[in-house]
Design a protein around this motif. Structure first.
Motif, PDB file in Angstrom:
ATOM      1  N   TYR A   1       0.835  -1.201   0.000  1.00 56.69           N
ATOM      2  CA  TYR A   1       0.000   0.000   0.000  1.00 56.69           C
ATOM      3  C   TYR A   1       0.868   1.249   0.000  1.00 56.69           C
ATOM      4  O   TYR A   1       1.870   1.326   0.712  1.00 56.69           O
ATOM      5  CB  TYR A   1      -0.912   0.030   1.242  1.00 56.69           C
ATOM      6  CG  TYR A   1      -1.851  -1.149   1.329  1.00 56.69           C
ATOM      7  CD1 TYR A   1      -2.942  -1.266   0.478  1.00 56.69           C
ATOM      8  CD2 TYR A   1      -1.638  -2.160   2.267  1.00 56.69           C
ATOM      9  CE1 TYR A   1      -3.805  -2.358   0.552  1.00 56.69           C
ATOM     10  CE2 TYR A   1      -2.489  -3.247   2.349  1.00 56.69           C
ATOM     11  CZ  TYR A   1      -3.573  -3.342   1.495  1.00 56.69           C
ATOM     12  OH  TYR A   1      -4.416  -4.416   1.575  1.00 56.69           O
TER      13      TYR A   1
ATOM     14  N   LEU B   1      -7.663   2.418  -3.760  1.00 54.01           N
ATOM     15  CA  LEU B   1      -8.620   1.896  -2.787  1.00 54.01           C
ATOM     16  C   LEU B   1      -8.977   3.021  -1.827  1.00 54.01           C
ATOM     17  O   LEU B   1      -8.086   3.677  -1.278  1.00 54.01           O
ATOM     18  CB  LEU B   1      -8.017   0.717  -2.020  1.00 54.01           C
ATOM     19  CG  LEU B   1      -7.451  -0.430  -2.874  1.00 54.01           C
ATOM     20  CD1 LEU B   1      -6.789  -1.469  -1.987  1.00 54.01           C
ATOM     21  CD2 LEU B   1      -8.549  -1.056  -3.719  1.00 54.01           C
TER      22      LEU B   1
ATOM     23  N   ASP C   1     -11.659   4.620   1.425  1.00 53.33           N
ATOM     24  CA  ASP C   1     -12.657   4.361   2.461  1.00 53.33           C
ATOM     25  C   ASP C   1     -12.647   5.526   3.441  1.00 53.33           C
ATOM     26  O   ASP C   1     -11.731   6.360   3.426  1.00 53.33           O
ATOM     27  CB  ASP C   1     -12.384   3.054   3.195  1.00 53.33           C
ATOM     28  CG  ASP C   1     -13.690   2.320   3.542  1.00 53.33           C
ATOM     29  OD1 ASP C   1     -14.661   3.020   3.936  1.00 53.33           O
ATOM     30  OD2 ASP C   1     -13.731   1.094   3.423  1.00 53.33           O
TER      31      ASP C   1
ATOM     32  N   ILE D   1      -9.433  -0.320   4.675  1.00 54.85           N
ATOM     33  CA  ILE D   1      -8.940  -0.562   3.315  1.00 54.85           C
ATOM     34  C   ILE D   1      -8.106  -1.843   3.260  1.00 54.85           C
ATOM     35  O   ILE D   1      -8.241  -2.661   2.349  1.00 54.85           O
ATOM     36  CB  ILE D   1      -8.111   0.638   2.818  1.00 54.85           C
ATOM     37  CG1 ILE D   1      -9.006   1.873   2.658  1.00 54.85           C
ATOM     38  CG2 ILE D   1      -7.405   0.301   1.499  1.00 54.85           C
ATOM     39  CD1 ILE D   1      -8.237   3.150   2.390  1.00 54.85           C
TER      40      ILE D   1
END
Length: 532
Positions: free
Chosen positions: A414, A442, A444, A462
């Motif tokens: 990430y 991604l 959230d 995430i």
């Protein structure tokens, strides 16, 4: 079979052979156990690449022996010792083993590719340990110690024996053990103050009495390993050195079990600064002390207290007007050491937003950093970005940039792309976070008790993880309102294993987010490895 590393002064016998002389040597050998005893500090967990990175820096520092781990303790410890043995040169590498054949076999399997392998075997010799822990009679303990040394000697000529809880042992019995293990082939004998119980004068006298009682003591180097339970580890180590000991064991920043070990940097600088009194020296490159301390602190997540001797942030700071005036007129009025001795460069303003790559490279070279072209490019981008936000770039800022860009990473799953915060005194903080994973964005959102908590909860969602935040610390790299924030976090997974992350930015929320993502990447990498 490997050859014993030459780390002592030899004295020629009449037949031309060499025997070891520890008390006649004017050199003290440094045995660093940061990666073994130091890593046993509660909450510290280093991965293989981090351990190798520290080991390489210890070699640059000039320690004589690196105790890389306890190979039989776990697969991770075994791999760390084997990795360091394979990759780090110019220094002896030791592996710890209890006084049994299985431990010693495992230690040798990890060490056998080392340039200078040392097997370090140990057995308790104090009455309290023999009775309650080992449940053995003294004669059996002596027999086991001798057999362990003889067995280890089959693999390497460099064997160290430690008499665990030596400082609380009966002097007559300990003398018998030391004489016997030296006769069996031990080239180093260690007399630890395992629980930090000794007083300096008492310990010094104990060491001197032992050396006077053991007839073959000149055939081995005598070592000490002092713990800091009463804050006396360094004092006890120096007392032992003054009474004939020529190897000192300790850890960078004094880390270790309970209250820690003797701090290597304090022992080294005490010997250097008071050479007029003690008359001994080490082979340590003291200008690497500060960098080594910072590396260990960042990778272990153990912050160095501001007033820590030698390497603390305030160690060379002067706030009193009288002190400032004295230092400006003559440094030695209030400073017994020059900060440059340990690698602290006190030049402040060095570069700005208009500085070019050549000046940047040169300044990093002046600070002791040699970067590859790829590392330099990454660091230069970070520097230009920081220069747009911060008018005055100091050496501390440059060090932070280089450390973040060149420190050892696990594969990154990430990458922080963005975060937005809604917060205030009358609303519940909310964070929207975007992370890149394999070029896929991604996103959230999450609410939290504060903006940092909201960011962390969004990242958890995430990544699909359930972890616990064990520790969060924020430090200002320099002074001023535009100072970079240096955030260190420690998280643990559901099995209780901890992972450390670090982030640096002029925005403390960004630094907090980067630190957490760094830790999460390590947690996820560990989980993925277990599934493979």
């Amino acid at each position: 079979m490997s050859q014993q590393p030459t780390i002592i002064d030899d004295v020629q016998e009449s037949d031309g052979s060499a025997r070891v002389s520890s008390t006649n040597s004017r050199r003290v050998y440094i045995f660093d156990t940061t990666l073994r005893d130091g890593e046993q500090s509660p909450g510290v967990s280093l991965n293989l690449s981090e351990k190798i990175q520290i080991a390489r820096q210890l070699a640059l520092l000039g320690v004589d022996i690196i105790e890389a781990g306890f190979p039989i303790a776990s697969t991770g410890d075994f791999e760390a010792v084997r990795g360091i043995a394979r990759e780090v040169r110019g220094v002896a590498v030791a592996g710890l083993a209890r006084a049994n054949f299985k431990d010693i076999d495992r230690a040798w399997e990890a060490l056998k590719e080392a340039e200078q392998p040392r097997i370090h075997t140990f057995l308790a010799t104090s009455p309290i340990h023999m009775r309650y822990k080992l449940q053995m009679e003294p004669d059996k303990v002596l027999e086991m110690a001798v057999e362990a040394v003889k067995y280890a000697k089959k693999f390497t000529s460099d064997v160290e024996f430690s008499a665990e809880d030596g400082s609380r042992s009966d002097l007559d019995f300990l003398s018998r053990v030391v004489e016997a293990v030296i006769k069996a082939g031990a080239t180093t004998v260690n007399i630890p103050d395992t629980v930090g119980y000794a007083m300096p004068q008492e310990y010094g006298n104990f060491i001197r009495s032992l050396m006077e009682r053991v007839p073959n003591i000149d055939q081995a180097v005598v070592s000490v390993h002092c713990h800091n339970d009463l804050g006396l580890a360094v004092a006890n180590s120096l007392a032992a050195v003054q009474n004939g000991v020529r190897q000192v064991e300790g850890a960078i920043n004094g880390i270790g079990e309970r209250a820690g070990n003797a701090a290597i940097e304090e022992i080294v600088m005490a010997l250097r600064t008071r050479k007029d009194f003690i008359g001994l020296n080490t082979n340590i490159n003291t200008e690497e002390i500060y960098r080594t301390s910072k590396l260990v602190s960042k990778l272990t997540g153990m912050i160095v207290q501001a007033n820590k001797a030698i390497v603390g942030k305030n160690a060379f700071a002067h706030e009193s007007g009288i002190h400032q005036d004295g230092v400006l007129k003559e440094r030695s009025t209030y400073e017994i050491m020059n900060p440059a001795m340990i690698g602290i460069n006190q030049d402040n303003l060095v570069l700005g937003k208009h500085s070019g790559r050549h000046a940047f490279r040169k300044r990093l070279g002046d600070l002791g950093y040699e970067l590859s072209e790829a590392e330099l490019n990454k660091a230069f981008v970070r520097f230009k970005d920081l220069a747009d936000k911060k008018k005055n770039i100091t050496d501390r800022d440059l060090e932070a940039i280089v450390e973040e860009e060149t420190r050892s990473h696990v594969p990154v799953k990430y990458i922080m792309e963005y975060f937005n915060i809604t917060s205030g005194s009358t609303i519940k903080p909310m964070a929207m976070v975007g992370l890149l994973s394999n070029d896929l964005l991604l996103q959230d959102t999450a609410f939290g008790d504060g903006p940092v908590d909201a960011i962390y909860k969004a990242i958890d969602k995430i990544a699909g993880i359930n972890c616990t935040l064990l520790h969060y610390s924020l430090d200002a790299i320099t002074g001023g309102r535009d100072a970079q924030g240096d955030v260190t976090v420690k998280i643990s997974n559901e099995k209780g294993k901890s992972f450390i992350g670090r982030g640096v930015s002029t925005d403390i929320l960004e630094a907090s987010a980067k630190a957490y993502v760094d830790a999460v990447n390590k947690l996820v990498y560990e989980a993925d490895r277990r599934e493979e």
